[in-house]
Scaffold this motif. Structure first.
Motif, PDB file in Angstrom:
ATOM      1  N   LEU A   1       0.845  -1.195   0.000  1.00  0.00           N
ATOM      2  CA  LEU A   1       0.000   0.000   0.000  1.00  0.00           C
ATOM      3  C   LEU A   1       0.887   1.254   0.000  1.00  0.00           C
ATOM      4  O   LEU A   1       1.782   1.407   0.831  1.00  0.00           O
ATOM      5  CB  LEU A   1      -0.898  -0.012   1.239  1.00  0.00           C
ATOM      6  CG  LEU A   1      -1.994   1.053   1.313  1.00  0.00           C
ATOM      7  CD1 LEU A   1      -2.954   0.919   0.149  1.00  0.00           C
ATOM      8  CD2 LEU A   1      -2.747   0.943   2.638  1.00  0.00           C
ATOM      9  N   ARG A   2       0.640   2.159  -0.964  1.00  0.00           N
ATOM     10  CA  ARG A   2       1.426   3.386  -1.090  1.00  0.00           C
ATOM     11  C   ARG A   2       0.537   4.617  -0.886  1.00  0.00           C
ATOM     12  O   ARG A   2      -0.656   4.593  -1.199  1.00  0.00           O
ATOM     13  CB  ARG A   2       2.097   3.446  -2.466  1.00  0.00           C
ATOM     14  CG  ARG A   2       3.254   2.481  -2.626  1.00  0.00           C
ATOM     15  CD  ARG A   2       3.855   2.560  -4.025  1.00  0.00           C
ATOM     16  NE  ARG A   2       3.013   1.894  -5.007  1.00  0.00           N
ATOM     17  CZ  ARG A   2       3.295   1.831  -6.308  1.00  0.00           C
ATOM     18  NH1 ARG A   2       4.385   2.413  -6.769  1.00  0.00           N
ATOM     19  NH2 ARG A   2       2.481   1.201  -7.140  1.00  0.00           N
ATOM     20  N   TRP A   3       1.146   5.679  -0.377  1.00  0.00           N
ATOM     21  CA  TRP A   3       0.390   6.887  -0.072  1.00  0.00           C
ATOM     22  C   TRP A   3      -0.241   7.487  -1.328  1.00  0.00           C
ATOM     23  O   TRP A   3      -1.296   8.118  -1.255  1.00  0.00           O
ATOM     24  CB  TRP A   3       1.283   7.915   0.608  1.00  0.00           C
ATOM     25  CG  TRP A   3       1.617   7.569   2.022  1.00  0.00           C
ATOM     26  CD1 TRP A   3       2.843   7.258   2.534  1.00  0.00           C
ATOM     27  CD2 TRP A   3       0.699   7.481   3.124  1.00  0.00           C
ATOM     28  NE1 TRP A   3       2.759   6.976   3.881  1.00  0.00           N
ATOM     29  CE2 TRP A   3       1.447   7.109   4.283  1.00  0.00           C
ATOM     30  CE3 TRP A   3      -0.671   7.672   3.270  1.00  0.00           C
ATOM     31  CZ2 TRP A   3       0.871   6.937   5.530  1.00  0.00           C
ATOM     32  CZ3 TRP A   3      -1.245   7.495   4.513  1.00  0.00           C
ATOM     33  CH2 TRP A   3      -0.485   7.135   5.627  1.00  0.00           C
ATOM     34  N   GLN A   4       0.380   7.303  -2.477  1.00  0.00           N
ATOM     35  CA  GLN A   4      -0.194   7.851  -3.705  1.00  0.00           C
ATOM     36  C   GLN A   4      -1.535   7.207  -4.044  1.00  0.00           C
ATOM     37  O   GLN A   4      -2.310   7.756  -4.835  1.00  0.00           O
ATOM     38  CB  GLN A   4       0.773   7.661  -4.871  1.00  0.00           C
ATOM     39  CG  GLN A   4       1.076   6.215  -5.200  1.00  0.00           C
ATOM     40  CD  GLN A   4       2.015   6.067  -6.372  1.00  0.00           C
ATOM     41  OE1 GLN A   4       1.658   6.375  -7.497  1.00  0.00           O
ATOM     42  NE2 GLN A   4       3.235   5.615  -6.110  1.00  0.00           N
ATOM     43  N   HIS A   5      -1.812   6.045  -3.434  1.00  0.00           N
ATOM     44  CA  HIS A   5      -3.079   5.364  -3.674  1.00  0.00           C
ATOM     45  C   HIS A   5      -4.029   5.469  -2.476  1.00  0.00           C
ATOM     46  O   HIS A   5      -5.021   4.744  -2.407  1.00  0.00           O
ATOM     47  CB  HIS A   5      -2.826   3.886  -3.993  1.00  0.00           C
ATOM     48  CG  HIS A   5      -2.040   3.684  -5.245  1.00  0.00           C
ATOM     49  ND1 HIS A   5      -1.031   2.756  -5.358  1.00  0.00           N
ATOM     50  CD2 HIS A   5      -2.107   4.316  -6.450  1.00  0.00           C
ATOM     51  CE1 HIS A   5      -0.514   2.818  -6.569  1.00  0.00           C
ATOM     52  NE2 HIS A   5      -1.143   3.759  -7.253  1.00  0.00           N
ATOM     53  N   VAL A   6      -3.693   6.368  -1.532  1.00  0.00           N
ATOM     54  CA  VAL A   6      -4.550   6.590  -0.365  1.00  0.00           C
ATOM     55  C   VAL A   6      -5.133   8.001  -0.462  1.00  0.00           C
ATOM     56  O   VAL A   6      -4.390   8.988  -0.461  1.00  0.00           O
ATOM     57  CB  VAL A   6      -3.752   6.438   0.949  1.00  0.00           C
ATOM     58  CG1 VAL A   6      -4.651   6.745   2.151  1.00  0.00           C
ATOM     59  CG2 VAL A   6      -3.178   5.029   1.061  1.00  0.00           C
ATOM     60  N   ASP A   7      -6.441   8.090  -0.562  1.00  0.00           N
ATOM     61  CA  ASP A   7      -7.133   9.383  -0.622  1.00  0.00           C
ATOM     62  C   ASP A   7      -7.869   9.572   0.701  1.00  0.00           C
ATOM     63  O   ASP A   7      -8.992   9.082   0.887  1.00  0.00           O
ATOM     64  CB  ASP A   7      -8.112   9.401  -1.796  1.00  0.00           C
ATOM     65  CG  ASP A   7      -8.700  10.794  -2.036  1.00  0.00           C
ATOM     66  OD1 ASP A   7      -8.700  11.605  -1.088  1.00  0.00           O
ATOM     67  OD2 ASP A   7      -9.149  11.055  -3.172  1.00  0.00           O
ATOM     68  N   LEU A   8      -7.227  10.289   1.629  1.00  0.00           N
ATOM     69  CA  LEU A   8      -7.812  10.452   2.956  1.00  0.00           C
ATOM     70  C   LEU A   8      -8.975  11.431   2.961  1.00  0.00           C
ATOM     71  O   LEU A   8      -9.818  11.385   3.849  1.00  0.00           O
ATOM     72  CB  LEU A   8      -6.729  10.909   3.943  1.00  0.00           C
ATOM     73  CG  LEU A   8      -5.625   9.868   4.211  1.00  0.00           C
ATOM     74  CD1 LEU A   8      -4.545  10.444   5.113  1.00  0.00           C
ATOM     75  CD2 LEU A   8      -6.217   8.607   4.838  1.00  0.00           C
ATOM     76  N   ASP A   9      -9.037  12.317   1.982  1.00  0.00           N
ATOM     77  CA  ASP A   9     -10.171  13.241   1.902  1.00  0.00           C
ATOM     78  C   ASP A   9     -11.445  12.497   1.502  1.00  0.00           C
ATOM     79  O   ASP A   9     -12.517  12.729   2.069  1.00  0.00           O
ATOM     80  CB  ASP A   9      -9.873  14.353   0.894  1.00  0.00           C
ATOM     81  CG  ASP A   9      -8.740  15.263   1.355  1.00  0.00           C
ATOM     82  OD1 ASP A   9      -8.588  15.428   2.589  1.00  0.00           O
ATOM     83  OD2 ASP A   9      -8.001  15.778   0.502  1.00  0.00           O
ATOM     84  N   ARG A  10     -11.317  11.609   0.526  1.00  0.00           N
ATOM     85  CA  ARG A  10     -12.484  10.824   0.077  1.00  0.00           C
ATOM     86  C   ARG A  10     -12.611   9.510   0.849  1.00  0.00           C
ATOM     87  O   ARG A  10     -13.545   8.750   0.632  1.00  0.00           O
ATOM     88  CB  ARG A  10     -12.359  10.535  -1.412  1.00  0.00           C
ATOM     89  CG  ARG A  10     -12.310  11.798  -2.265  1.00  0.00           C
ATOM     90  CD  ARG A  10     -12.105  11.478  -3.733  1.00  0.00           C
ATOM     91  NE  ARG A  10     -13.235  10.728  -4.287  1.00  0.00           N
ATOM     92  CZ  ARG A  10     -13.284  10.273  -5.530  1.00  0.00           C
ATOM     93  NH1 ARG A  10     -12.247  10.484  -6.345  1.00  0.00           N
ATOM     94  NH2 ARG A  10     -14.332   9.619  -5.965  1.00  0.00           N
TER      95      ARG A  10
END
Length: 374
Positions: free
Chosen positions: A178-187
């Motif tokens: 899991l990479r941060w570029q694939h984590v959307d914390l806003d959505r």
């Protein structure tokens, strides 16, 4: 050729039947079972199977269990009784029923391709019943046990790793990839890929000799395994891949998990600042203290430590995935949604990961009671 005219006539008629049925083997040399299986592994299987599957699942079984027993037979002269004897021999040697079934599946795929290419006239594995294998009963954790694990994980590094495992049911390679570029914390959603290490391969000319002293009793003659110890080894790189099934998926996060990931990112930013130039910027969500990726062994040891700390009976790391599926069903989530979250290609696979717990059974009984007596 035959000794008598009658025998010759019979052979001609058999050839004519095969010709009419499209089963006639073309003229030319036919490879042995060993030659064809190695050709299939090297040049055909890589188009549909990953290198990891070929080098860690297919090739070891072919080299250790199949080739030493039936590899010398010509591909078109293998008989059903040869396969019957092979499966009985493997079972007598102590192989698990799942391993014996996998040998049958490998042979079936290799023969199917040989038939498509006209090397053989028929798939001999179709004339043999596959070895029977019954999947073991899976034991998901209870809701209380899952919460105890999360409580024990609150004070350890990468605590959100275990929330991801129990809430989303990610496979180990998916969680570690899991990479941060694939984590959307806003959505509050993530895109799932996986991180896997490519298998090592021998770079020397005589793998069996190179690994001398490391072979075990189950290794067949000419074993080309143990490549990680080869001084000239190649491969072993860590790469990001699409998940099992060949398609990345998007998962919506529970709000508490999204909040936990926000806190985890802040802690990781502080660790990155403290590490300075020593930090490995791989963009991974769950890392070692210097930013490098976690190995599956490190991840497994952390899981076992949490089980002990939480007073939870011993369980496999993969049981967290079964637990997520069962908890989702207990909350009334439709099984098709569970399928999408887990990333299964078919609903039938999802059903194997779900379990009729006491909670589900009680809910069903209560609903029937309301239907008939309320």
């Amino acid at each position: 050729m035959a000794r008598t005219k009658a025998e010759l006539t019979t052979k001609v008629r058999e050839l004519e039947k095969k010709r009419d049925a499209g089963q006639l083997t073309p003229a030319g040399s036919v490879p042995t079972v060993a030659e064809w299986l190695r050709t299939w592994l090297d040049t055909i299987a890589p188009r549909t199977a990953s290198a990891t599957t070929i080098e860690t699942v297919y090739r070891p079984r072919v080299e250790r269990w199949v080739i030493p027993r039936i590899g010398g037979h010509r591909l078109d002269r293998l008989r059903p009784e040869h396969l019957d004897a092979l499966y009985l021999d493997l079972a007598a040697a102590g192989l698990a029923t799942k391993s014996v079934l996998m040998v049958h599946q490998i042979l079936s795929r290799a023969y199917r391709m040989a038939m498509r290419r006209g090397i053989v006239g028929r798939n001999i594995t179709a004339f043999v019943d596959p070895p029977r294998h019954r999947e073991p009963e899976m034991s998901p954790l209870t809701q209380d046990e899952a919460r105890r694990i999360l409580t024990a994980a609150a004070d350890v590094p990468n605590s959100a790793r275990w929330s991801v495992a129990l809430a989303l049911g990610l496979r180990q390679a998916e969680a570690l990839g899991l990479r941060w570029q694939h984590v959307d914390l806003d959505r509050q959603q993530i895109r799932v890929f996986q991180l896997r290490q490519e298998p090592y391969r021998h770079g020397c000319e005589q793998p069996a000799v190179c690994a001398e002293g490391r072979h075990r009793s189950r290794c067949g003659s000419g074993c080309a395994g143990h490549a990680r110890y080869c001084p000239q080894r190649v491969g072993g790189d860590w790469r990001f891949h699409e998940p099992k099934g060949g398609k990345a998926r998007t998962i919506v996060l529970p709000a508490p998990l999204a909040d936990q990931l926000v806190q985890h990112r802040a802690a990781q930013d502080a660790a990155r600042t403290a590490a300075g130039p020593m930090w490995h910027n791989l963009d991974l969500v769950f890392t070692q203290p210097d930013g490098r990726h976690l190995s599956p062994e490190q991840d497994w040891r952390a899981w076992k430590g949490l089980l002990k700390a939480g007073g939870v009976p011993d369980a496999r790391l993969h049981d967290a995935r079964h637990t997520a599926a069962t908890l989702l069903l207990e909350q009334g989530v439709d099984i098709r949604v569970v399928q999408q979250i887990l990333g299964h290609s078919s609903l039938a696979v999802t059903k194997r990961y779900t379990h009729v717990t006491d909670t589900l059974a009680r809910q069903a009984a209560d609903r029937m009671g309301r239907a008939l007596w309320d």
